[in-house]
Design a protein around this motif. Structure first.
Motif, mmCIF file in Angstrom:
data_model
loop_
_atom_site.group_PDB
_atom_site.id
_atom_site.type_symbol
_atom_site.label_atom_id
_atom_site.label_comp_id
_atom_site.label_asym_id
_atom_site.label_seq_id
_atom_site.Cartn_x
_atom_site.Cartn_y
_atom_site.Cartn_z
ATOM 1 N N SER A 468 36.866 98.666 77.619
ATOM 2 C CA SER A 468 36.447 98.907 76.235
ATOM 3 C C SER A 468 34.937 99.078 76.177
ATOM 4 O O SER A 468 34.193 98.507 76.989
ATOM 5 N N LYS A 469 34.491 99.831 75.195
ATOM 6 C CA LYS A 469 33.072 100.144 75.057
ATOM 7 C C LYS A 469 32.378 99.032 74.260
ATOM 8 O O LYS A 469 32.872 98.618 73.214
ATOM 9 N N PRO A 470 31.237 98.518 74.741
ATOM 10 C CA PRO A 470 30.511 97.536 73.933
ATOM 11 C C PRO A 470 29.858 98.216 72.729
ATOM 12 O O PRO A 470 29.651 99.437 72.722
ATOM 13 N N PHE A 471 29.527 97.444 71.711
ATOM 14 C CA PHE A 471 28.828 97.989 70.557
ATOM 15 C C PHE A 471 27.433 98.446 70.970
ATOM 16 O O PHE A 471 26.715 97.734 71.675
ATOM 17 N N ASN A 472 27.092 99.649 70.542
ATOM 18 C CA ASN A 472 25.749 100.156 70.792
ATOM 19 C C ASN A 472 24.792 99.466 69.824
ATOM 20 O O ASN A 472 24.933 99.598 68.607
ATOM 21 N N PRO A 473 23.812 98.726 70.305
ATOM 22 C CA PRO A 473 22.935 97.979 69.393
ATOM 23 C C PRO A 473 22.144 98.913 68.481
ATOM 24 O O PRO A 473 21.851 100.068 68.817
ATOM 25 N N LEU A 474 21.776 98.403 67.332
ATOM 26 C CA LEU A 474 20.868 99.104 66.439
ATOM 27 C C LEU A 474 19.445 98.949 66.958
ATOM 28 O O LEU A 474 19.128 98.004 67.689
ATOM 29 N N LEU A 475 18.587 99.874 66.593
ATOM 30 C CA LEU A 475 17.194 99.793 67.011
ATOM 31 C C LEU A 475 16.567 98.532 66.434
ATOM 32 O O LEU A 475 16.614 98.302 65.224
ATOM 33 N N GLY A 476 15.996 97.708 67.286
ATOM 34 C CA GLY A 476 15.413 96.449 66.851
ATOM 35 C C GLY A 476 16.378 95.279 66.912
ATOM 36 O O GLY A 476 15.970 94.129 66.687
ATOM 37 N N GLU A 477 17.652 95.521 67.214
ATOM 38 C CA GLU A 477 18.622 94.432 67.331
ATOM 39 C C GLU A 477 18.287 93.571 68.550
ATOM 40 O O GLU A 477 17.839 94.072 69.585
ATOM 41 N N THR A 478 18.511 92.271 68.419
ATOM 42 C CA THR A 478 18.178 91.330 69.488
ATOM 43 C C THR A 478 19.380 90.449 69.806
ATOM 44 O O THR A 478 20.368 90.417 69.068
ATOM 45 N N TYR A 479 19.249 89.725 70.896
ATOM 46 C CA TYR A 479 20.253 88.717 71.239
ATOM 47 C C TYR A 479 19.577 87.631 72.056
ATOM 48 O O TYR A 479 18.849 87.925 73.016
ATOM 49 N N GLU A 480 19.784 86.393 71.655
ATOM 50 C CA GLU A 480 19.262 85.263 72.407
ATOM 51 C C GLU A 480 20.407 84.421 72.949
ATOM 52 O O GLU A 480 21.494 84.354 72.366
ATOM 53 N N LEU A 481 20.176 83.772 74.069
ATOM 54 C CA LEU A 481 21.138 82.847 74.645
ATOM 55 C C LEU A 481 20.360 81.687 75.252
ATOM 56 O O LEU A 481 19.597 81.876 76.207
ATOM 57 N N VAL A 482 20.549 80.523 74.691
ATOM 58 C CA VAL A 482 19.925 79.306 75.210
ATOM 59 C C VAL A 482 21.032 78.486 75.860
ATOM 60 O O VAL A 482 21.908 77.954 75.172
ATOM 61 N N SER A 483 21.016 78.402 77.164
ATOM 62 C CA SER A 483 22.058 77.709 77.918
ATOM 63 C C SER A 483 21.454 76.494 78.597
ATOM 64 O O SER A 483 20.881 76.591 79.687
ATOM 65 N N VAL A 484 21.565 75.362 77.919
ATOM 66 C CA VAL A 484 21.029 74.119 78.485
ATOM 67 C C VAL A 484 21.815 73.723 79.725
ATOM 68 O O VAL A 484 21.250 73.231 80.711
ATOM 69 N N GLU A 485 23.137 73.938 79.684
ATOM 70 C CA GLU A 485 23.971 73.530 80.813
ATOM 71 C C GLU A 485 23.650 74.310 82.075
ATOM 72 O O GLU A 485 23.813 73.804 83.191
ATOM 73 N N LYS A 486 23.213 75.562 81.939
ATOM 74 C CA LYS A 486 22.844 76.362 83.104
ATOM 75 C C LYS A 486 21.347 76.348 83.382
ATOM 76 O O LYS A 486 20.900 76.807 84.431
ATOM 77 N N GLY A 487 20.566 75.890 82.418
ATOM 78 C CA GLY A 487 19.132 75.749 82.648
ATOM 79 C C GLY A 487 18.334 77.025 82.483
ATOM 80 O O GLY A 487 17.342 77.231 83.184
#
Length: 775
Positions: A468-487
């Motif tokens: 399946s195709k992932p959503f194409n982000p909009l210009l300026g769209e962001t994503y954060e991931l804070v994974s304490v368990e993985k450091g």
């Protein structure tokens, strides 16, 4: 006469006895579709010929051997020939036999050249000038035997042609000694020597010549006797191995029941059909790039892996397990490239996890990990869909998209997975513990670069079944991931819309990882090709730095057959603090089938020279191990188990967690985060109508914003800075690169995490809100 009465060998020299007929089973490369196929090879009187051993026109090995034994002394090379002979004896010999049986091909060795592979210890080539046989033996010793036998056959033919000259050579040698002694006599007479002196000197020279000649003959006889003893011991050893192999096979077949002799007990397909297509298939093979040609010559497989993963028509390999266990006894040697390895390393056969000596270097604990507190409880499954999914005519969409850039094509959400391309970028860090392990080794060490290589391979494991195709982000769209368990913590942003470019940054325990990528995608009717361009860079806090590029991905069989994802090409991991480079080949799946698909293999180059060790091998969808020396194999990485609640998108357990908004997270997210994107959220919950409506609204809003930016102030990335020396958006051709393949084109400006801590994000555009209609 049975196999135990025949001469069997595995070392150079035994084939040099007269009237020897060399017989054995070699793997012959047929074509890209068929791969490697076993053939019965016979070297007799200067002619190398081979027969089929499987398929409807297979030869009766027992009859061929009996016929050859009546013609001379037969030497069997390798284990497979003995296994085949006993198998057919047990089945009363099923195959085509007779004096008139013609081999598949013949080559006169007098006009042939033999060449060894420098990388694969079992591979060699026989070139007649008009065709080339690409062959593999069972072991390195067997390769030596075949090469030596072919070379000796060539020399024997030359000796036969020069037999008369050889008969006179001995007389010539005696005449030469006579002439030399006569020359000494004449010189002494010219110098005025007495007759008694001349007689004494000539007698002394003759006596010394005779003494040394007799001594040489004696030493030659001793050496011949010792070699005969060695070869006899080798013969007995290989006979024991063959017996153990055959007994292992018989025990295996008894356990699963006897098979009909008319059925192929080895799972072999119609071999004749493959051979008939050999020439035509060769013409259809694609031309390889220079890197691919390089890897074709530098392919290697360690001995254990060679027996268990290569293509072979013997099916069950119980007999070869027995042979391997016999061959490995007493072969433990200290590898020269392991001087820097510590005693705390756990060496294994590839199934155990590797150990790390924590005393070497402690992993630092960043301050942000302490501020985040405990890791949240993450979900193990996606929400259940609230609406029934509607069927869509795939062909009606496909015929409109051939040859187009997929980033410019608007597809219904039915073809999307509930993740954005930004979140898929974060999936690269699922196995970030490999970087933690790499951090604990010294800078510029082989131990570190092989773990970086395993990390670079690991993201491809999550692509299996992901069509399946992932959503194409909009210009300026962001994503954060804070994974304490993985450091680690991660931030990505779409920094350019046309061309589509995503920039990412992550920081872990003693390392930072960042990259940018422009993914060029093309739809070709039956497949989709994705070519990432850009660079990934890894920095350790001791100053050690690495960078690499991703390989090409393809989604195949969109019209007919089972859809599958494949990766192919050469990945080069450079250490910028030295001239060390690790080259990894992703082997593409064959056109029709591949018995061992999804292979990766790699090695290290230093100062332009390939190191014998370490050798990296495995499969990008399951595991990777490294060979540090003979019988010194270490597991580097193994894919995590699949989720207990699988999805129709084939998401991994890690991917299922990416779009989740855990308790207390919403207040910390930037307003441009992918988790807040409405059409993607509706898709995750199975609300297809709302998702399609939102997707159209957001795309309309983005086009309006872009048009306004073109007429006014241009849109710029918020969290990444542009390196204008490496970026060129003036090149609008899709066939050219807009960003660098060696330097980062977009670098993290460091402003995201401080603003997150303050709880306010400044200068962020409203990219998900309602579209303001302009009058």
């Amino acid at each position: 006469m049975n196999a135990s009465q025949n001469t069997r060998l595995s070392a150079i020299g035994y084939t040099r006895q007269q009237n020897k007929i060399i017989v054995g089973v070699l793997q012959k490369y047929v074509n890209l579709a068929a791969g490697w196929r076993p053939r019965l090879f016979v070297l007799q009187q200067g002619v190398l010929k081979y027969y089929q051993v499987y398929g409807p026109n297979r030869v009766a090995v027992v009859d061929v051997l009996d016929r050859l034994r009546s013609q001379g002394d037969v030497v069997l090379v390798g284990v497979q020939i003995g296994v085949l002979e006993k198998e057919q004896q047990r089945m009363n010999g099923h195959g085509v036999a007779g004096e008139g049986l013609k081999p598949k091909a013949e080559m006169h060795v007098q006009v042939c050249q033999v060449r060894e592979s420098k990388a694969d210890v079992t591979k060699f080539y026989v070139d007649s000038g008009t065709s080339v046989l690409e062959l593999r033996s069972e072991t390195q010793d067997d390769r030596w035997v075949w090469i030596d036998a072919i070379q000796e056959a060539k020399m024997d033919l030359e000796k036969r042609q020069m037999s008369r000259i050889d008969e006179h050579s001995t007389v010539h040698s005696k005449d030469h000694f006579k002439s030399q002694t006569e020359h000494i006599r004449q010189k002494l007479e010219e110098l005025g020597g007495s007759q008694s002196l001349i007689t004494y000197v000539v007698g002394l020279v003759t006596d010394m010549h005779t003494r040394y000649h007799d001594l040489a003959d004696s030493e030659f006889s001793k050496r011949k006797t010792l070699l005969d003893i060695v070869y006899r011991l080798e013969n007995e050893k290989r006979q024991l191995e063959t017996n153990a192999a055959v007994e292992g096979r018989l025990m295996t077949e008894q356990a699963r029941g006897n098979e009909s002799p008319q059925e192929s007990s080895y799972g072999e397909e119609d071999d004749e059909t493959m051979d008939m297509r050999e020439e035509s298939a060769r013409n259809l093979e694609p031309q390889m790039s220079s890197d691919e040609e390089f890897f074709e010559c530098e392919t290697f497989v360690d001995a254990h892996e060679h027996y268990h993963s290569r293509h072979t028509s013997l099916g069950d390999l119980a007999e070869f397990d027995a042979v391997c266990s016999l061959n490995e006894d007493g072969l433990e040697r200290q590898p020269t490239s392991m001087e820097s390895a510590t005693k705390s390393e756990k060496w294994d056969d590839g199934g155990k996890e590797h150990g790390i000596d924590a005393a070497k270097k402690e992993l630092p604990t960043p301050a942000w990990m302490l501020q985040e507190g405990e890791a949240p409880q993450r979900r193990a499954a996606l929400p259940l869909p609230k609406q029934q999914e509607r069927s869509v005519s795939l062909w009606s969409l496909i015929k409109e998209m051939v040859g187009k850039d997929l980033t410019r094509v608007c597809l219904p959400v039915y073809f999307n997975e509930p993740l954005s391309a930004l979140e898929k970028t974060a999936e690269d860090l699922e196995y970030s513990e490999l970087l933690d392990e790499a951090y604990m080794y010294p800078k510029r060490s082989l131990e570190r670069i092989v773990r970086v290589a395993a990390f670079a391979i690991s993201p491809y494991s999550s692509t299996v079944g992901r069509t399946s195709k992932p959503f194409n982000p909009l210009l300026g769209e962001t994503y954060e991931l804070v994974s304490v368990e993985k450091g680690f913590r991660f931030i990505s942003e779409k920094v350019s819309h046309h061309p589509t470019i995503i920039a990412a940054y992550a920081e872990g325990r003693g390392w930072t990882y960042q990259g940018d990528a422009e993914v060029k995608s093309k739809f070709w009717g039956r497949s989709i090709e994705l070519k990432p361009e850009g660079v990934l860079r890894l920095d350790f806090d001791d100053g050690d730095q690495y960078f690499w590029n991703k390989v090409t991905t393809s989604i195949n069989n969109l019209i007919l057959g089972k859809i599958y994802v494949d990766h192919g090409g050469i990945m080069k991991i450079h250490n910028t603090n030295s001239d060390m480079v690790m080259k990894i080949r992703f082997k593409e799946t064959g056109m029709l089938f591949d018995r061992v698909p999804r292979q990766v293999e790699g090695f290290v180059e230093s100062r332009g020279q390939k190191l014998e060790y370490p050798q990296l091998s495995g499969h990008w969808d399951s595991k990777v191990h490294v060979l540090w020396g003979p019988n010194k194999r270490q597991s580097l990485w193994k894919k995590n188990p699949p989720p207990e609640n699988p999805t129709r998108y084939n998401l991994t357990s890690f991917a299922i967690q990416l779009n989740e908004i855990t308790p207390g997270l919403r207040e910390k997210l930037a307003p441009t985060d992918s988790r807040l994107r409405p059409d993607q959220s509706f898709t995750e919950r199975g609300m297809w109508e709302e998702a399609n409506a939102e997707k159209q609204r957001l795309e309309h809003k983005q086009r309006a914003a872009r048009k306004a930016a073109d007429e006014g102030i241009p849109l710029k990335p918020r969290w990444f800075s542009i390196n204008f020396e490496e970026v060129d958006f003036s090149r609008r051709s899709s066939s050219k690169r807009h960003i660098s393949s060696r330097e980062l084109s977009f670098e993290f400006n460091g402003e995201y995490w401080p603003e997150r801590e303050k709880g306010s994000f400044t200068n962020c555009r409203d990219i998900f809100g309602p579209l303001v209609q302009q009058t």
